[in-house]
Design a protein around this motif. Structure first.
Motif, short mmCIF file in Angstrom:
data_model
loop_
_atom_site.label_atom_id
_atom_site.label_comp_id
_atom_site.label_asym_id
_atom_site.label_seq_id
_atom_site.Cartn_x
_atom_site.Cartn_y
_atom_site.Cartn_z
N GLY A 55 -22.70 -18.58 -1.88
CA GLY A 55 -23.10 -19.39 -0.74
C GLY A 55 -22.08 -19.36 0.38
N ASN A 56 -21.96 -20.46 1.10
CA ASN A 56 -21.10 -20.51 2.29
C ASN A 56 -19.67 -20.06 2.03
OD1 ASN A 56 -23.25 -21.49 3.77
ND2 ASN A 56 -22.61 -23.63 3.66
N ASP A 57 -19.10 -20.52 0.93
CA ASP A 57 -17.69 -20.22 0.66
C ASP A 57 -17.46 -18.79 0.21
OD1 ASP A 57 -16.63 -22.57 1.51
OD2 ASP A 57 -16.54 -23.52 -0.47
N ALA A 58 -18.53 -18.03 0.01
CA ALA A 58 -18.40 -16.61 -0.31
C ALA A 58 -18.41 -15.75 0.96
CB ALA A 58 -19.53 -16.17 -1.23
N SER A 59 -18.43 -16.39 2.12
CA SER A 59 -18.51 -15.66 3.38
C SER A 59 -17.37 -14.66 3.51
CB SER A 59 -18.45 -16.62 4.56
OG SER A 59 -19.61 -17.43 4.63
N CYS A 60 -17.71 -13.50 4.04
CA CYS A 60 -16.72 -12.49 4.41
C CYS A 60 -16.13 -12.89 5.75
CB CYS A 60 -17.39 -11.13 4.52
SG CYS A 60 -16.27 -9.77 4.93
N VAL A 61 -14.82 -13.04 5.81
CA VAL A 61 -14.13 -13.39 7.05
C VAL A 61 -13.61 -12.11 7.68
CG1 VAL A 61 -12.26 -14.73 8.10
CG2 VAL A 61 -13.47 -15.62 6.08
N LEU A 62 -14.04 -11.86 8.91
CA LEU A 62 -13.65 -10.64 9.63
C LEU A 62 -12.74 -11.01 10.79
CD1 LEU A 62 -13.93 -7.60 10.33
CD2 LEU A 62 -16.00 -8.21 11.61
N THR A 63 -11.58 -10.36 10.84
CA THR A 63 -10.66 -10.54 11.96
C THR A 63 -10.55 -9.22 12.71
OG1 THR A 63 -9.37 -12.17 10.71
CG2 THR A 63 -8.33 -11.21 12.66
N VAL A 64 -10.85 -9.27 14.00
CA VAL A 64 -10.80 -8.08 14.85
C VAL A 64 -9.63 -8.22 15.80
CG1 VAL A 64 -12.06 -6.65 16.50
CG2 VAL A 64 -13.32 -7.91 14.73
N SER A 65 -8.72 -7.25 15.79
CA SER A 65 -7.51 -7.33 16.60
C SER A 65 -7.39 -6.13 17.54
CB SER A 65 -6.26 -7.39 15.70
OG SER A 65 -6.32 -8.49 14.82
N SER A 66 -6.86 -6.40 18.71
CA SER A 66 -6.58 -5.36 19.69
C SER A 66 -5.15 -5.51 20.17
CB SER A 66 -7.55 -5.51 20.88
OG SER A 66 -7.13 -4.73 21.98
N THR A 67 -4.47 -4.38 20.35
CA THR A 67 -3.08 -4.42 20.84
C THR A 67 -3.04 -4.50 22.35
OG1 THR A 67 -2.38 -3.13 18.92
CG2 THR A 67 -0.86 -3.24 20.79
N VAL A 68 -3.87 -3.71 23.02
CA VAL A 68 -3.94 -3.71 24.48
C VAL A 68 -5.39 -3.82 24.89
CG1 VAL A 68 -3.40 -2.49 26.61
CG2 VAL A 68 -1.88 -2.24 24.63
#
Length: 225
Positions: free
Chosen positions: A87-100
């Protein structure tokens, strides 16, 4: 909105599709999406539930254990709370990062406060606050079960986004949650009143556009988030 937006952008193939978890408001439209686009692989926090909604043979991979991926100038980091959860707590957390430009976008699905704490304990998932313009999609659409005081204080997003329906029956986002983000200086944008929100990363920072901002005045009702 997703299919028309992708079509307008000229997208014909999706190399990697990230689905937080298997709930209907996150994965319910997958059959229609697969009818319209070729998809290379799917990454999700609930492989079984998501695979059940897809054609047989689709490459569905678990979020946990994914090696960080580079996509042009962007780096994608995946995280899922360990253990037998659903359920909710199984969500995949995605972090997208950019340097410039130096930008970080956190997409946490529907995680609750308990899992927010587990994610924050993994400090390697987050950049230095002073170094990043940070955008955070409020967990669980801005529900009062998420966006704890410690989460907001740790994230301190420059921009907090709420993915919510217009006059949604659950009342998302909760007024206390909106105020919590405002109290740390976050700008607020809500899809319920802004429509589709587009973030464009430019050398000077992030350009944010809201679909409803360009709507004719006779069909646009001015409201605050």
């Amino acid at each position: 909105m997703l299919i028309p937006n992708l079509t307008a952008l000229g997208v014909r193939r999706i190399d990697t599709l990230v689905i937080s978890h298997g709930d209907g408001d996150h994965a319910g439209g997958l059959p229609l999406l697969f009818d319209r686009f070729e998809v290379g692989r799917v990454i999700t926090g609930e492989t079984g539930r998501v695979a059940d909604k897809l054609p047989e043979g689709v490459n569905v991979r678990p979020c946990s254990g994914q090696v960080d991926v580079r996509m042009g100038e962007l780096e994608l980091a995946f995280w899922r709370n360990p253990g037998r959860i659903e359920g909710n707590d199984a969500s995949c957390v995605l972090t997208v990062s950019s340097t410039v430009p130096s930008v970080e976008v956190v997409l946490p699905g529907d995680i609750t406060r308990r899992v927010e704490e587990a994610f924050m304990a993994r400090t390697d998932n987050l950049g230095n606050d002073a170094d990043h313009y940070r955008v955070v999609l409020a967990p669980h659409h801005g529900s009062k079960t998420s966006s704890s005081k410690s989460w907001v204080a740790r994230m301190v997003p420059d921009l907090a986004l709420f993915s919510a329906g217009y006059r949604h029956r659950f009342g998302h986002p909760h007024a206390d949650v909106v105020e919590r983000y405002r109290s740390v200086g976050s700008d607020i944008a809500n899809t319920a009143t802004s429509g589709a929100i587009r973030l464009v990363l430019e050398p000077g920072g992030v350009l944010t556009t809201e679909a409803r901002a360009g709507a004719p005045f006779w069909i646009r009702k001015p409201e605050t988030p």
